[in-house]
Motif scaffolding. Structure first.
Motif, mmCIF file in Angstrom:
data_model
loop_
_atom_site.group_PDB
_atom_site.id
_atom_site.type_symbol
_atom_site.label_atom_id
_atom_site.label_comp_id
_atom_site.label_asym_id
_atom_site.label_seq_id
_atom_site.Cartn_x
_atom_site.Cartn_y
_atom_site.Cartn_z
ATOM 1 N N ASP A 170 1.002 -1.378 -0.361
ATOM 2 C CA ASP A 170 0.173 -0.093 0.114
ATOM 3 C C ASP A 170 1.053 1.316 -0.058
ATOM 4 O OD1 ASP A 170 -1.490 1.835 0.693
ATOM 5 O OD2 ASP A 170 -2.631 1.451 2.212
ATOM 6 N N ALA A 184 -0.027 4.267 2.238
ATOM 7 C CA ALA A 184 0.587 3.905 3.792
ATOM 8 C C ALA A 184 1.840 4.143 3.689
ATOM 9 C CB ALA A 184 -0.099 2.400 4.101
ATOM 10 N N LEU A 185 2.360 3.952 2.549
ATOM 11 C CA LEU A 185 3.925 4.416 3.034
ATOM 12 C C LEU A 185 3.691 5.826 3.013
ATOM 13 C CD1 LEU A 185 6.761 3.375 2.537
ATOM 14 C CD2 LEU A 185 6.428 4.002 0.185
ATOM 15 N N ASN A 239 3.033 6.977 5.889
ATOM 16 C CA ASN A 239 4.178 7.074 7.515
ATOM 17 C C ASN A 239 5.036 7.558 7.242
ATOM 18 O OD1 ASN A 239 2.565 4.657 8.904
ATOM 19 N ND2 ASN A 239 3.327 3.620 7.332
ATOM 20 N N HIS A 281 9.730 -4.397 0.208
ATOM 21 C CA HIS A 281 8.634 -3.720 -0.467
ATOM 22 C C HIS A 281 8.499 -3.864 -1.013
ATOM 23 C CE1 HIS A 281 7.668 -3.940 4.053
ATOM 24 N NE2 HIS A 281 6.396 -3.634 3.684
ATOM 25 N N CYS A 316 8.379 2.113 -4.091
ATOM 26 C CA CYS A 316 8.329 2.873 -2.978
ATOM 27 C C CYS A 316 9.490 4.415 -3.487
ATOM 28 C CB CYS A 316 8.992 2.504 -1.889
ATOM 29 S SG CYS A 316 8.523 0.543 -1.555
ATOM 30 N N TYR A 342 6.744 1.943 6.907
ATOM 31 C CA TYR A 342 6.716 0.732 6.402
ATOM 32 C C TYR A 342 6.023 0.409 7.511
ATOM 33 C CZ TYR A 342 10.586 0.939 3.636
ATOM 34 O OH TYR A 342 11.361 1.518 2.936
ATOM 35 N N VAL A 344 2.743 -1.721 5.268
ATOM 36 C CA VAL A 344 2.462 -0.961 4.034
ATOM 37 C C VAL A 344 2.555 -2.452 3.477
ATOM 38 C CG1 VAL A 344 3.520 -0.252 2.407
ATOM 39 C CG2 VAL A 344 3.625 1.210 4.478
#
Length: 367
Positions: A10, A13-14, A17, A41, A46, A217, A235
């Motif tokens: 996700d 979400a990364l 954070n 990840h 990322c 993460y 994540v």
């Protein structure tokens, strides 16, 4: 039909954070640490998700930096361990990388090199971790040498790493911090000190740059959660499905060695995931999983390609039912990777970085 095991990433979400890391230290810049393939990840994906909000990235070695550059990442990239051989300096120069120096030979190699432009350098201090870095007594001489070599090095910073910033007992952290404060004052040096725990809980360690890593993460690195870690978003979701169901009477062994015995008439779900995918073979009976959005547990030793879970109290669970090994279930329930790690006598870092290449990554959100 494909095997149902996937690692769902996700990217929103990364980003969430990362913004939390910045919120913790609004006067610092936060380099996003994406070493070890962004903790399992996918480093390029990322980095692309963060490149409009992160001013720089950090990796362990030049191979990881090359992967990012080949993936189209143009932002500054810091080599946290610096170079491993002198001939890497040509590539550092070509790719426009920043580098740490922690050993005399690296300093000598840098001063012997003729870069097209001066290289930003972070001088690593061994303030008490006792892995890499110059002793506090030697740093001033190294700093002065590099400061005088303007054609070779620029934008000097002092960096160090904390051994106990995650612990509630801050005694050793305070000793490290005192050494670093003293050095910084003497040299007038900007600092890069704070890893994830220090970013979250030690504002006195916030410097010109911070280095949030595992917190990006969604993993909580602190000994005790705080108000920020409670806002983390997972994540990675390691997601699979039940591929078979066994109905067993009480007293039947399940899995290799018969470690787990059915305590009652039981339904056992067989899940497509095992240590051949990177799930930890040391997971104990009782390690939590989510099946059909409800909590249950591992029952029996982990196999190479499969594991078994007790679904006796989830009557709706059947072949094809969703299984979440860690992360977020379809109904929104979250199983933290940190909780799973504790049942495996390990830490979240090993679980996240241990997910093997045969597990497909599926990305959603910002890209």
């Amino acid at each position: 039909m494909a095997r149902p095991l996937i690692a769902e990433i996700d990217l929103d979400a990364l980003r969430h954070n990362y913004r939390l890391a910045c919120e913790c230290a609004p006067e610092s810049r936060s380099v996003a640490v994406i070493k070890a393939d962004a903790y399992g990840h996918g480093a390029v994906a990322c980095a692309r998700a963060l490149e409009d909000i992160a001013p720089a990235f950090a990796v362990a070695c030049i191979e990881e930096a090359v992967t990012l550059r080949e993936g189209g990442i143009t932002a500054p990239i810091v080599l946290l361990e610096g170079i491993f051989t002198a001939d890497e300096l040509a590539l550092v120069d070509e790719l426009g990388l920043w580098m740490a120096v922690h050993s005399d030979w690296q300093v000598e190699a840098l001063l012997a090199h003729r870069p097209a432009r001066p290289i930003p350098v972070w001088v690593k201090v061994d303030s008490g971790m006792h892995r890499l870095g110059f002793s506090p007594e030697r740093v001033e001489a190294v700093w002065q040498r590099l400061s005088a070599a303007a054609e070779h090095a620029r934008d000097l910073h002092l960096m160090s790493h904390f051994a106990t910033a995650d612990l509630e007992d801050i005694g050793y952290f305070e000793r490290q911090m005192a050494r670093l404060d003293s050095l910084a004052q003497r040299l007038g040096a900007p600092l890069c000190l704070a890893n994830s725990p220090a970013t979250l809980a030690r504002p006195e360690a916030h410097g010109a740059w911070n280095r949030p890593g595992v917190m990006l993460y969604g993993s909580d690195p602190l000994e005790r959660p705080n108000a920020v870690t409670l806002r983390f978003a997972p994540v990675m979701t390691l997601r699979s499905a039940i591929i078979a169901v066994r109905e067993l009477p009480a007293g039947e062994p399940v899995g290799y060695g018969g470690r787990w015995l059915t305590p009652r008439p039981s339904r056992i779900g067989v899940v497509a995931c095992g240590y051949g995918d990177g799930y930890d073979r040391h997971a104990r009976d009782g390690t939590p999983v989510l099946v059909a959005g409800k909590r249950t547990a591992i029952a029996g030793k982990i196999s190479m390609d499969m594991l078994t879970v007790d679904i006796t109290d989830i009557p709706e669970a059947d072949i094809g039912s969703e299984v979440v090994l860690w992360g977020r279930a379809a109904n929104g329930l979250v199983l933290p990777v940190d909780e799973v790690a504790r049942h495996c006598d390990t830490i979240s870092y090993t679980l996240l970085t241990g997910v093997l290449p045969r597990v497909p990554r599926r990305y959603h959100g910002q890209s």
